[in-house]
Write a protein that holds these residues in place. Structure first.
Motif, PDB file in Angstrom:
ATOM      1  N   PHE A   1      63.610  89.128  32.091  1.00 42.32           N
ATOM      2  CA  PHE A   1      63.906  87.917  31.341  1.00 42.32           C
ATOM      3  C   PHE A   1      65.079  88.107  30.387  1.00 42.32           C
ATOM      4  O   PHE A   1      65.179  89.124  29.690  1.00 42.32           O
ATOM      5  CB  PHE A   1      62.669  87.491  30.551  1.00 42.32           C
ATOM      6  CG  PHE A   1      62.920  86.377  29.568  1.00 42.32           C
ATOM      7  CD1 PHE A   1      62.979  86.627  28.208  1.00 42.32           C
ATOM      8  CD2 PHE A   1      63.117  85.089  30.023  1.00 42.32           C
ATOM      9  CE1 PHE A   1      63.216  85.607  27.310  1.00 42.32           C
ATOM     10  CE2 PHE A   1      63.359  84.065  29.130  1.00 42.32           C
ATOM     11  CZ  PHE A   1      63.405  84.328  27.761  1.00 42.32           C
ATOM     12  N   LEU A   2      65.960  87.096  30.365  1.00 41.54           N
ATOM     13  CA  LEU A   2      67.067  87.086  29.418  1.00 41.54           C
ATOM     14  C   LEU A   2      66.948  85.944  28.411  1.00 41.54           C
ATOM     15  O   LEU A   2      66.905  86.166  27.211  1.00 41.54           O
ATOM     16  CB  LEU A   2      68.406  86.964  30.162  1.00 41.54           C
ATOM     17  CG  LEU A   2      68.820  88.129  31.052  1.00 41.54           C
ATOM     18  CD1 LEU A   2      70.087  87.781  31.831  1.00 41.54           C
ATOM     19  CD2 LEU A   2      69.035  89.391  30.227  1.00 41.54           C
TER      20      LEU A   2
ATOM     21  N   LEU B   1      65.050  75.940  31.346  1.00 38.87           N
ATOM     22  CA  LEU B   1      65.904  76.662  32.279  1.00 38.87           C
ATOM     23  C   LEU B   1      65.915  78.125  31.857  1.00 38.87           C
ATOM     24  O   LEU B   1      66.087  78.439  30.676  1.00 38.87           O
ATOM     25  CB  LEU B   1      67.330  76.086  32.280  1.00 38.87           C
ATOM     26  CG  LEU B   1      68.271  76.712  33.316  1.00 38.87           C
ATOM     27  CD1 LEU B   1      69.178  75.666  33.938  1.00 38.87           C
ATOM     28  CD2 LEU B   1      69.091  77.847  32.737  1.00 38.87           C
ATOM     29  N   PHE B   2      65.715  79.000  32.821  1.00 37.92           N
ATOM     30  CA  PHE B   2      65.541  80.419  32.550  1.00 37.92           C
ATOM     31  C   PHE B   2      66.659  81.216  33.213  1.00 37.92           C
ATOM     32  O   PHE B   2      67.057  80.930  34.344  1.00 37.92           O
ATOM     33  CB  PHE B   2      64.203  80.912  33.110  1.00 37.92           C
ATOM     34  CG  PHE B   2      63.002  80.239  32.483  1.00 37.92           C
ATOM     35  CD1 PHE B   2      62.620  78.979  32.867  1.00 37.92           C
ATOM     36  CD2 PHE B   2      62.262  80.897  31.515  1.00 37.92           C
ATOM     37  CE1 PHE B   2      61.515  78.356  32.296  1.00 37.92           C
ATOM     38  CE2 PHE B   2      61.151  80.291  30.941  1.00 37.92           C
ATOM     39  CZ  PHE B   2      60.787  79.022  31.333  1.00 37.92           C
TER      40      PHE B   2
ATOM     41  N   SER C   1      53.414  87.470  34.879  1.00 43.42           N
ATOM     42  CA  SER C   1      52.374  86.951  33.994  1.00 43.42           C
ATOM     43  C   SER C   1      53.006  86.371  32.742  1.00 43.42           C
ATOM     44  O   SER C   1      54.141  86.720  32.380  1.00 43.42           O
ATOM     45  CB  SER C   1      51.352  88.029  33.635  1.00 43.42           C
ATOM     46  OG  SER C   1      51.890  89.008  32.760  1.00 43.42           O
ATOM     47  N   SER C   2      52.280  85.481  32.109  1.00 43.60           N
ATOM     48  CA  SER C   2      52.737  84.913  30.843  1.00 43.60           C
ATOM     49  C   SER C   2      51.521  84.686  29.958  1.00 43.60           C
ATOM     50  O   SER C   2      50.393  84.587  30.450  1.00 43.60           O
ATOM     51  CB  SER C   2      53.503  83.607  31.061  1.00 43.60           C
ATOM     52  OG  SER C   2      52.662  82.589  31.550  1.00 43.60           O
ATOM     53  N   PRO C   3      51.730  84.601  28.645  1.00 44.09           N
ATOM     54  CA  PRO C   3      50.584  84.468  27.741  1.00 44.09           C
ATOM     55  C   PRO C   3      49.757  83.219  28.018  1.00 44.09           C
ATOM     56  O   PRO C   3      48.541  83.218  27.896  1.00 44.09           O
ATOM     57  CB  PRO C   3      51.224  84.398  26.353  1.00 44.09           C
ATOM     58  CG  PRO C   3      52.540  85.055  26.514  1.00 44.09           C
ATOM     59  CD  PRO C   3      52.993  84.734  27.902  1.00 44.09           C
TER      60      PRO C   3
ATOM     61  N   GLY D   1      57.822  77.791  24.732  1.00 46.73           N
ATOM     62  CA  GLY D   1      57.798  77.995  26.172  1.00 46.73           C
ATOM     63  C   GLY D   1      57.247  79.355  26.501  1.00 46.73           C
ATOM     64  O   GLY D   1      57.292  80.270  25.693  1.00 46.73           O
ATOM     65  N   ASP D   2      56.733  79.477  27.683  1.00 49.64           N
ATOM     66  CA  ASP D   2      56.084  80.716  28.086  1.00 49.64           C
ATOM     67  C   ASP D   2      56.924  81.433  29.109  1.00 49.64           C
ATOM     68  O   ASP D   2      57.090  80.957  30.223  1.00 49.64           O
ATOM     69  CB  ASP D   2      54.688  80.422  28.629  1.00 49.64           C
ATOM     70  CG  ASP D   2      53.772  79.938  27.533  1.00 49.64           C
ATOM     71  OD1 ASP D   2      53.591  78.732  27.408  1.00 49.64           O
ATOM     72  OD2 ASP D   2      53.282  80.785  26.787  1.00 49.64           O
ATOM     73  N   THR D   3      57.397  82.568  28.718  1.00 56.82           N
ATOM     74  CA  THR D   3      58.233  83.357  29.598  1.00 56.82           C
ATOM     75  C   THR D   3      57.383  84.078  30.622  1.00 56.82           C
ATOM     76  O   THR D   3      56.337  84.627  30.290  1.00 56.82           O
ATOM     77  CB  THR D   3      59.005  84.388  28.774  1.00 56.82           C
ATOM     78  OG1 THR D   3      59.812  83.697  27.820  1.00 56.82           O
ATOM     79  CG2 THR D   3      59.862  85.259  29.655  1.00 56.82           C
TER      80      THR D   3
END
Lengths: 120, 112
Positions: free
Chosen positions: B46-47, B33-34, A94-96, A106-108
């Motif tokens: 997540f990093l 890019l993640f 999920s992301s905000p 950006g949405d993690t």
């Protein structure tokens, strides 16, 4: 705060059976994603919800797969007539907001622990 | 079609031995890019997110960098607890693009 939770953690079923996998996103997150991860592979996109609607279901492999998010929070991934090839770890994230939000950093996507599905 | 290739597939390091992981990508316009870390039996953690060539981000012993064709995850003086699979993913820019495309990951083992 609580992260993304998924239930069950493991599911073993027989070929041809119907299964439901549940995802509880982080409270307040409007965007929800389902991915599938096979052994030794990265996650593969299945479907994306913004609120209650499926904004992108292009990753669903066929019409045996269906997902809902009726109240914009919890989501259920449903698989009919399971096949051995459906065996994998199903991940929810999920992301905000959706990844298209402009003007933000950006949405993690925050992932849950996954449900390991085994079809015998 | 978006493609992400990570190398090496597996990497064994002695504790304290610095190294880099590579993520090469092909995408028609990069939105972001993640980098994620994944421990066995768990979901990706997540990093970093990188948005433009030349950008760098750091977290403890990890530093991520981005060029127009690839990203590197540098690990300085790794410890055994850094052992995990490191995943790289790209998000393509443009309307209607929501998904992340992942590489297969690099499995890092740090030996005491």
């Amino acid at each position: 705060g609580a992260g993304v939770s998924q239930t069950p953690s493991n599911k073993v079923t027989e070929k041809g059976k119907y299964v439901e996998l549940r995802c509880d996103p982080i409270s307040g997150h409007t965007a929800l994603y389902w991915y599938r991860q096979s052994l030794g592979q990265g996650p593969e996109f299945l479907i994306y919800f913004q609120g209650t609607g499926a904004a992108d279901d292009s990753g669903l492999p066929n019409d045996r797969f269906f997902a809902v998010r009726p109240e914009g929070s919890v989501s259920t991934l449903k698989i009919q007539r399971t096949e051995r090839g459906d065996s994998a770890v199903y991940l929810c994230a999920s992301s905000p907001r959706g990844l298209l939000s402009s003007g933000s950093l950006g949405d993690t996507q925050y992932f849950g622990p996954g449900t390991r599905l085994t079809v015998l | 079609e978006d493609q992400v290739t990570q190398s090496p597939e597996a990497l064994r390091l002695q504790e304290g031995e610095s190294s880099s992981l590579n993520c090469s990508y092909t995408v028609s316009g990069l939105r972001g890019l993640f980098w994620y870390r994944q421990d066995p039996g768990k979901g990706p953690e997540f990093l970093f997110t990188l948005y433009s060539a030349g950008e760098e981000k750091e977290k403890e012993r990890l530093k991520a960098t981005l060029t127009k064709k690839e990203s590197f995850l540098h690990i300085t003086a790794p410890k055994p607890e850094d052992s995990a699979t490191y995943l790289c993913a790209v998000h393509r820019s443009g309307a209607g693009s929501y998904q992340l495309t992942f590489g297969k990951g690099t499995k890092l083992s740090v030996i005491p």
